[in-house]
Enzyme design. Structure first.
Site, PDB file in Angstrom:
ATOM      1  N   GLN A  10     -59.094  54.370  -4.869  1.00 35.97           N
ATOM      2  CA  GLN A  10     -59.416  55.785  -4.953  1.00 35.97           C
ATOM      3  C   GLN A  10     -60.783  56.067  -4.339  1.00 35.97           C
ATOM      4  O   GLN A  10     -61.684  55.231  -4.372  1.00 35.97           O
ATOM      5  CB  GLN A  10     -59.421  56.236  -6.423  1.00 35.97           C
ATOM      6  CG  GLN A  10     -58.072  56.091  -7.111  1.00 35.97           C
ATOM      7  CD  GLN A  10     -57.000  56.956  -6.472  1.00 35.97           C
ATOM      8  OE1 GLN A  10     -57.236  58.118  -6.170  1.00 35.97           O
ATOM      9  NE2 GLN A  10     -55.810  56.394  -6.285  1.00 35.97           N
ATOM     10  N   CYS A  11     -60.923  57.264  -3.758  1.00 37.01           N
ATOM     11  CA  CYS A  11     -62.198  57.696  -3.233  1.00 37.01           C
ATOM     12  C   CYS A  11     -63.197  57.794  -4.388  1.00 37.01           C
ATOM     13  O   CYS A  11     -62.830  58.230  -5.479  1.00 37.01           O
ATOM     14  CB  CYS A  11     -62.064  59.053  -2.544  1.00 37.01           C
ATOM     15  SG  CYS A  11     -63.471  59.514  -1.504  1.00 37.01           S
ATOM     16  N   PRO A  12     -64.455  57.311  -4.230  1.00 41.01           N
ATOM     17  CA  PRO A  12     -65.114  57.063  -2.947  1.00 41.01           C
ATOM     18  C   PRO A  12     -65.082  55.619  -2.460  1.00 41.01           C
ATOM     19  O   PRO A  12     -65.807  55.295  -1.511  1.00 41.01           O
ATOM     20  CB  PRO A  12     -66.557  57.477  -3.244  1.00 41.01           C
ATOM     21  CG  PRO A  12     -66.750  57.067  -4.667  1.00 41.01           C
ATOM     22  CD  PRO A  12     -65.437  57.342  -5.344  1.00 41.01           C
ATOM     23  N   CYS A  89     -65.731  62.975  -0.592  1.00 43.98           N
ATOM     24  CA  CYS A  89     -64.329  62.952  -1.005  1.00 43.98           C
ATOM     25  C   CYS A  89     -63.747  64.351  -1.118  1.00 43.98           C
ATOM     26  O   CYS A  89     -64.326  65.228  -1.741  1.00 43.98           O
ATOM     27  CB  CYS A  89     -64.182  62.242  -2.346  1.00 43.98           C
ATOM     28  SG  CYS A  89     -64.586  60.493  -2.253  1.00 43.98           S
TER      29      CYS A  89
END
Length: 206
Positions: A10-12, A89
């Protein structure tokens, strides 16, 4: 060329790890990042543009995207001074548990031309919402909407790019002779459709 496999992260994290790789790269060296969704592609491209770095992306499949970013002359010095990575993001604008069902290429009943015009307007308006559905199911006449020649095709593609799952009934595609004209999303079956509807928190059917 250095390759990073960021699928499932998942971002970041893909942005952070890509920036670290760029910091240690020689000027002109290319960092290739593999991710599994369009949102991650947009986040990485946004970071590269912010740093004025050359980048390009390629979609290999619905679950594999490749982004290549070329390190600049002063990659280490500029990247470490950047703002917080999380600010890069893009938010996931999907509403978990919400399913939109498109069972016709017309909206309402009465006049066919008006019905198609209303459905085109609905799909466009849906694509412009801040919160998008998690999934869109298309069956019966709705199968025409995800196929070549549909006025709603580009809006569906835009939502798919933002992470919305779009699934069209395979039996319906076969019935209407549309098997070779599907242009967005995946083919599904009645078992999958039933399972999605049973697990949905909210179903929207225009």
């Amino acid at each position: 060329m250095k390759r990073l496999d960021e699928r499932g992260k998942q971002c970041p994290m893909p942005v952070i790890e890509t920036k670290k790789a760029l910091e240690g790269a020689a000027p002109g060296e290319v960092i290739e990042v593999i991710v599994d969704n369009e949102i991650a592609v947009q986040n990485l491209t946004k970071m590269a543009n912010h740093k004025q770095l050359k980048s390009q992306s390629e979609k290999r499949s619905n679950t594999e995207f490749r982004v290549q970013i070329e390190a600049g002359e002063n990659a280490a010095g500029t990247l470490t001074e950047d703002r917080d990575e999380a600010a890069v993001c893009l938010p996931d604008g999907r509403k978990g548990g919400t399913v939109v069902v498109l069972a016709s290429n017309e909206m309402g009943s009465g006049d066919e031309v008006l019905g198609k015009l209303l459905m085109k307007g609905f799909v466009y308006a849906l694509s412009q919402q801040e919160i998008l559905p998690e999934k869109i199911l298309l069956y019966n006449g709705g199968a025409f909407l995800s196929c070549e020649g549909s006025d709603a095709l580009e809006d569906l593609k835009e939502m798919e790019a933002m992470g919305v799952e779009i699934r069209t009934c395979g039996t319906c595609l076969n019935h209407y002779g549309l098997e070779e004209r599907l242009r967005v999303g995946d083919v599904t079956n009645m078992y999958d459709i039933t399972e999605i509807l049973m697990q949905a928190e909210k179903i929207i059917r225009p």
